[in-house]
Design a protein around this motif. Structure first.
Motif, PDB file in Angstrom:
ATOM      1  N   ARG A 187       0.697  -1.172  -0.118  1.00 47.68           N
ATOM      2  CA  ARG A 187      -0.026   0.158  -0.040  1.00 47.68           C
ATOM      3  C   ARG A 187       0.842   1.307  -0.089  1.00 47.68           C
ATOM      4  NH1 ARG A 187      -4.975  -1.199  -1.556  1.00 47.68           N
ATOM      5  NH2 ARG A 187      -5.962   0.586  -0.369  1.00 47.68           N
ATOM      6  N   LEU A 188       1.875   1.295   0.779  1.00 52.10           N
ATOM      7  CA  LEU A 188       3.027   2.404   0.459  1.00 52.10           C
ATOM      8  C   LEU A 188       3.514   2.489  -0.788  1.00 52.10           C
ATOM      9  CD1 LEU A 188       4.806   1.803   4.092  1.00 52.10           C
ATOM     10  CD2 LEU A 188       3.447   3.782   3.509  1.00 52.10           C
ATOM     11  N   ASP A 189       3.766   1.624  -1.127  1.00 56.00           N
ATOM     12  CA  ASP A 189       4.552   1.915  -2.692  1.00 56.00           C
ATOM     13  C   ASP A 189       3.650   2.383  -3.631  1.00 56.00           C
ATOM     14  OD1 ASP A 189       6.794   0.554  -1.738  1.00 56.00           O
ATOM     15  OD2 ASP A 189       6.278  -1.382  -2.172  1.00 56.00           O
ATOM     16  N   ARG A 190       2.050   1.870  -3.598  1.00 54.66           N
ATOM     17  CA  ARG A 190       1.088   2.499  -4.392  1.00 54.66           C
ATOM     18  C   ARG A 190       0.924   3.906  -4.376  1.00 54.66           C
ATOM     19  NH1 ARG A 190      -2.673  -0.478  -6.943  1.00 54.66           N
ATOM     20  NH2 ARG A 190      -4.165   0.908  -6.799  1.00 54.66           N
ATOM     21  N   ILE A 191       1.577   4.672  -3.536  1.00 55.72           N
ATOM     22  CA  ILE A 191       1.257   6.024  -3.362  1.00 55.72           C
ATOM     23  C   ILE A 191       2.289   6.823  -4.119  1.00 55.72           C
ATOM     24  CG2 ILE A 191      -0.128   6.171  -1.162  1.00 55.72           C
ATOM     25  CD1 ILE A 191       2.415   7.238   0.183  1.00 55.72           C
ATOM     26  N   GLY A 192       3.150   6.201  -4.454  1.00 56.66           N
ATOM     27  CA  GLY A 192       4.167   6.929  -5.596  1.00 56.66           C
ATOM     28  C   GLY A 192       5.149   8.242  -4.904  1.00 56.66           C
ATOM     29  N   VAL A 193       5.378   8.233  -3.424  1.00 55.28           N
ATOM     30  CA  VAL A 193       6.175   9.183  -2.945  1.00 55.28           C
ATOM     31  C   VAL A 193       7.336   8.195  -2.316  1.00 55.28           C
ATOM     32  CG1 VAL A 193       4.284  10.921  -2.938  1.00 55.28           C
ATOM     33  CG2 VAL A 193       5.006   9.286  -0.975  1.00 55.28           C
ATOM     34  N   GLY A 194       8.202   9.148  -1.885  1.00 53.39           N
ATOM     35  CA  GLY A 194       9.535   8.720  -1.282  1.00 53.39           C
ATOM     36  C   GLY A 194       9.054   8.103   0.024  1.00 53.39           C
ATOM     37  N   ILE A 195       9.783   7.014   0.412  1.00 51.32           N
ATOM     38  CA  ILE A 195       9.430   6.437   1.837  1.00 51.32           C
ATOM     39  C   ILE A 195      10.667   6.441   2.750  1.00 51.32           C
ATOM     40  CG2 ILE A 195       8.307   4.491   3.242  1.00 51.32           C
ATOM     41  CD1 ILE A 195       6.172   5.657   1.412  1.00 51.32           C
ATOM     42  N   VAL A 196      10.635   6.829   3.894  1.00 53.69           N
ATOM     43  CA  VAL A 196      11.759   6.742   4.859  1.00 53.69           C
ATOM     44  C   VAL A 196      11.458   6.360   6.150  1.00 53.69           C
ATOM     45  CG1 VAL A 196      13.654   8.252   6.179  1.00 53.69           C
ATOM     46  CG2 VAL A 196      13.143   8.667   3.787  1.00 53.69           C
ATOM     47  N   ALA A 197      12.104   5.358   6.702  1.00 43.36           N
ATOM     48  CA  ALA A 197      11.880   4.954   7.924  1.00 43.36           C
ATOM     49  C   ALA A 197      12.951   5.260   8.984  1.00 43.36           C
ATOM     50  CB  ALA A 197      11.770   3.324   7.898  1.00 43.36           C
ATOM     51  N   ALA A 198      12.438   5.438  10.247  1.00 41.64           N
ATOM     52  CA  ALA A 198      13.432   5.783  11.346  1.00 41.64           C
ATOM     53  C   ALA A 198      13.125   4.941  12.486  1.00 41.64           C
ATOM     54  CB  ALA A 198      13.293   7.408  11.756  1.00 41.64           C
ATOM     55  N   GLY A 199      14.214   4.575  13.311  1.00 41.27           N
ATOM     56  CA  GLY A 199      14.066   3.562  14.276  1.00 41.27           C
ATOM     57  C   GLY A 199      13.557   2.127  13.502  1.00 41.27           C
ATOM     58  N   THR A 200      13.575   1.910  12.550  1.00 43.99           N
ATOM     59  CA  THR A 200      13.471   0.346  11.919  1.00 43.99           C
ATOM     60  C   THR A 200      13.863   0.508  10.598  1.00 43.99           C
ATOM     61  OG1 THR A 200      11.727  -1.203  11.875  1.00 43.99           O
ATOM     62  CG2 THR A 200      10.795   0.905  11.324  1.00 43.99           C
ATOM     63  N   ARG A 201      13.691  -0.869   9.910  1.00 45.23           N
ATOM     64  CA  ARG A 201      13.866  -0.805   8.457  1.00 45.23           C
ATOM     65  C   ARG A 201      12.606  -1.300   7.779  1.00 45.23           C
ATOM     66  NH1 ARG A 201      19.993  -3.248   8.072  1.00 45.23           N
ATOM     67  NH2 ARG A 201      20.930  -1.645   9.281  1.00 45.23           N
TER      68      ARG A 201
ATOM     69  N   GLY B 272      11.682  -2.858   4.099  1.00 43.54           N
ATOM     70  CA  GLY B 272      12.154  -3.283   2.774  1.00 43.54           C
ATOM     71  C   GLY B 272      13.497  -2.775   2.231  1.00 43.54           C
ATOM     72  N   SER B 273      13.202  -2.101   1.091  1.00 45.45           N
ATOM     73  CA  SER B 273      14.434  -1.469   0.470  1.00 45.45           C
ATOM     74  C   SER B 273      14.321   0.148   0.740  1.00 45.45           C
ATOM     75  CB  SER B 273      14.601  -1.759  -0.973  1.00 45.45           C
ATOM     76  OG  SER B 273      13.407  -1.332  -1.657  1.00 45.45           O
ATOM     77  N   HIS B 274      13.480   0.688   1.305  1.00 46.42           N
ATOM     78  CA  HIS B 274      13.205   2.135   1.569  1.00 46.42           C
ATOM     79  C   HIS B 274      14.604   2.457   2.543  1.00 46.42           C
ATOM     80  CE1 HIS B 274       9.554   2.284  -0.615  1.00 46.42           C
ATOM     81  NE2 HIS B 274       9.121   1.221   0.282  1.00 46.42           N
ATOM     82  N   PRO B 275      14.968   3.898   2.132  1.00 48.54           N
ATOM     83  CA  PRO B 275      15.874   4.184   3.106  1.00 48.54           C
ATOM     84  C   PRO B 275      15.362   4.415   4.601  1.00 48.54           C
ATOM     85  CG  PRO B 275      15.720   5.748   0.963  1.00 48.54           C
ATOM     86  CD  PRO B 275      14.632   4.979   1.160  1.00 48.54           C
ATOM     87  N   SER B 276      16.401   4.043   5.358  1.00 54.17           N
ATOM     88  CA  SER B 276      16.132   4.101   6.819  1.00 54.17           C
ATOM     89  C   SER B 276      17.401   4.505   7.690  1.00 54.17           C
ATOM     90  CB  SER B 276      15.831   2.515   7.156  1.00 54.17           C
ATOM     91  OG  SER B 276      17.164   1.706   7.097  1.00 54.17           O
ATOM     92  N   VAL B 277      17.076   4.828   8.948  1.00 56.39           N
ATOM     93  CA  VAL B 277      18.102   5.183   9.778  1.00 56.39           C
ATOM     94  C   VAL B 277      17.742   4.594  11.178  1.00 56.39           C
ATOM     95  CG1 VAL B 277      16.877   7.476  10.289  1.00 56.39           C
ATOM     96  CG2 VAL B 277      19.175   7.276  11.086  1.00 56.39           C
ATOM     97  N   SER B 278      18.405   3.858  11.775  1.00 53.18           N
ATOM     98  CA  SER B 278      18.181   3.166  13.083  1.00 53.18           C
ATOM     99  C   SER B 278      19.389   2.523  13.775  1.00 53.18           C
ATOM    100  CB  SER B 278      17.424   2.007  12.835  1.00 53.18           C
ATOM    101  OG  SER B 278      18.227   1.012  12.084  1.00 53.18           O
ATOM    102  N   ILE B 279      19.499   2.164  14.960  1.00 49.40           N
ATOM    103  CA  ILE B 279      20.506   1.533  15.679  1.00 49.40           C
ATOM    104  C   ILE B 279      20.736   0.214  15.302  1.00 49.40           C
ATOM    105  CG2 ILE B 279      20.233   3.141  17.747  1.00 49.40           C
ATOM    106  CD1 ILE B 279      19.087   0.887  19.122  1.00 49.40           C
ATOM    107  N   ASP B 280      21.943  -0.300  15.652  1.00 52.61           N
ATOM    108  CA  ASP B 280      22.019  -1.683  15.534  1.00 52.61           C
ATOM    109  C   ASP B 280      21.366  -2.493  16.675  1.00 52.61           C
ATOM    110  OD1 ASP B 280      22.931  -4.325  15.553  1.00 52.61           O
ATOM    111  OD2 ASP B 280      24.660  -3.875  14.438  1.00 52.61           O
ATOM    112  N   GLU B 281      20.299  -2.934  16.808  1.00 52.97           N
ATOM    113  CA  GLU B 281      19.691  -3.557  17.761  1.00 52.97           C
ATOM    114  C   GLU B 281      20.585  -4.721  18.580  1.00 52.97           C
ATOM    115  OE1 GLU B 281      16.745  -2.664  19.015  1.00 52.97           O
ATOM    116  OE2 GLU B 281      15.980  -1.385  17.469  1.00 52.97           O
ATOM    117  N   TYR B 282      21.079  -5.511  17.693  1.00 53.44           N
ATOM    118  CA  TYR B 282      21.900  -6.590  18.157  1.00 53.44           C
ATOM    119  C   TYR B 282      23.299  -5.838  18.947  1.00 53.44           C
ATOM    120  CZ  TYR B 282      25.216 -10.442  18.476  1.00 53.44           C
ATOM    121  OH  TYR B 282      26.145 -11.544  18.823  1.00 53.44           O
ATOM    122  N   ALA B 283      23.870  -5.073  18.360  1.00 52.67           N
ATOM    123  CA  ALA B 283      24.910  -4.361  18.892  1.00 52.67           C
ATOM    124  C   ALA B 283      24.710  -3.711  20.277  1.00 52.67           C
ATOM    125  CB  ALA B 283      25.585  -3.392  17.981  1.00 52.67           C
ATOM    126  N   ALA B 284      23.505  -3.110  20.486  1.00 51.24           N
ATOM    127  CA  ALA B 284      23.125  -2.436  21.658  1.00 51.24           C
ATOM    128  C   ALA B 284      22.748  -3.419  22.756  1.00 51.24           C
ATOM    129  CB  ALA B 284      21.753  -1.755  21.194  1.00 51.24           C
TER     130      ALA B 284
END
Length: 343
Positions: free
Chosen positions: A136-150, A152-164
């Protein structure tokens, strides 16, 4: 129906003019409630995607960024939202905030998403999506960015949960603890893709130290201090209670500390406790933790969005570092009690 669905198809199905359909979908106040609902039902049934050309919302021209969060009351989301909103404000962008709510509200939000193209990009804060929601997100045809998680293949920024998790667990193991409990934080109603890194770090740290895991020392609860307090009670009720507890969040860790103190146990002399996040209360309560830069993740997510809208290259994955913060809630395990001797 063959070919792309257009506004005329929606208007025909709803039994209204194209002008009325357009006003209803754009939230115009001068449309009767029953008419608006009929148009929305038609749009959902046809899976109509608002045309940028027809609506004048060409990509990058609305000046608005949609931000979707599962919670508003929790500290992490507020801190991330503050960092994100500051970047967008400085860039002259407006922020549209959507709270998912419960499972029913969440489904309704994603069902209507293709008809809600009112923003240039969407930022998802702190939650994962399933395959249907991703489509459903892909259908709207705009950029998707995730923060705090990942997502799919959309750009994301988060911590390394395992390393923490390893930073927290390695600290306890280094102090000499062998009986280490874990309080797992889960939010199944909204966090469909709950990261497993913090739990896998627990198991890996025990294995590396040659410690056999005890299932009785793992308790899974919801993400709250009250549930952390309850989980600590369960751990204390086990036949061989832990000398240290690793909690998936500081809120849960603080709940665990409360139960320990009400039980007459000292922290850390009797039981050590460590969390993750570096919640604002962690320093005040002298809680050992693994700090993550929450505001920075929101800031970086905003910059990723702006770069994408400007046609600039965007890093697909940004991992921000965490750091161990040792305070007064963690220490060496208590000395073993001497065995009873017969006279």
């Amino acid at each position: 129906m063959s070919g792309p669905v257009n506004l005329a198809d929606v208007a025909r199905r709803a039994g209204v003019s194209q002008a009325t359909a357009s006003r209803a979908l754009s939230g115009h106040p001068h449309v009767a409630g029953t008419t608006r609902e009929r148009v929305w039902e038609a749009a959902r049934a046809l899976e109509y995607v608002v045309s940028p050309d027809a609506s004048g919302l060409a990509r990058g021209t609305t000046g608005r960024i949609a931000v979707v969060v599962p919670h508003l009351a929790r500290w992490w989301f507020g801190a991330a939202l503050e960092g994100l909103s500051e970047v967008l404000r400085e860039a002259g962008r407006d922020l549209l905030l959507y709270r998912l709510g419960d499972a029913v509200s969440r489904q309704a939000f994603f069902d209507e998403l293709p008809t809600r193209r009112r923003a240039d990009a969407v930022v998802l804060l702190g939650f994962g999506v399933d395959e249907r929601e991703r489509e459903r997100l892909d259908r709207i045809g705009v950029g998707i960015v995730a923060a705090g998680t990942r997502v799919g293949s959309h750009p994301s920024v988060s911590i390394d949960e395992y390393a923490a998790g390893r930073q927290a667990m390695d600290h306890l193991v280094h102090l000499g603890h062998r009986r280490i409990g874990m309080i797992v934080a889960a939010d199944p109603e909204v966090d469909l893709a709950q990261p497993a890194g913090r739990s896998s770090a627990y198991r890996a740290a025990l294995a590396d130290a040659g410690i056999t895991p005890d299932p009785a020392l793992t308790v899974t609860v919801s993400w709250s201090a009250e549930d952390g307090a309850r989980a600590m009670g369960e751990l204390l009720g086990s036949p061989d209670p832990p000398t240290a507890v690793y909690a998936h969040s500081d809120e849960i860790a603080l709940g665990a500390v409360r139960t320990l103190r009400r039980s007459g146990l000292r922290v850390p002399e009797d039981v050590s406790v460590i969390g993750i996040d570096d919640h604002p209360l962690a320093a005040t309560t002298d809680l050992s933790t693994v700090a993550q830069p929450v505001g920075e993740q929101g800031d970086l997510a905003g910059r990723m969005v702006l770069a994408g809208l400007a046609g600039e290259p965007v890093d697909p994955v940004i991992t921000v570092p965490t750091r161990l913060v040792i305070r007064g809630s963690s220490g060496r395990p208590p000395a073993p009690r001497p065995a009873n001797r017969r006279p």
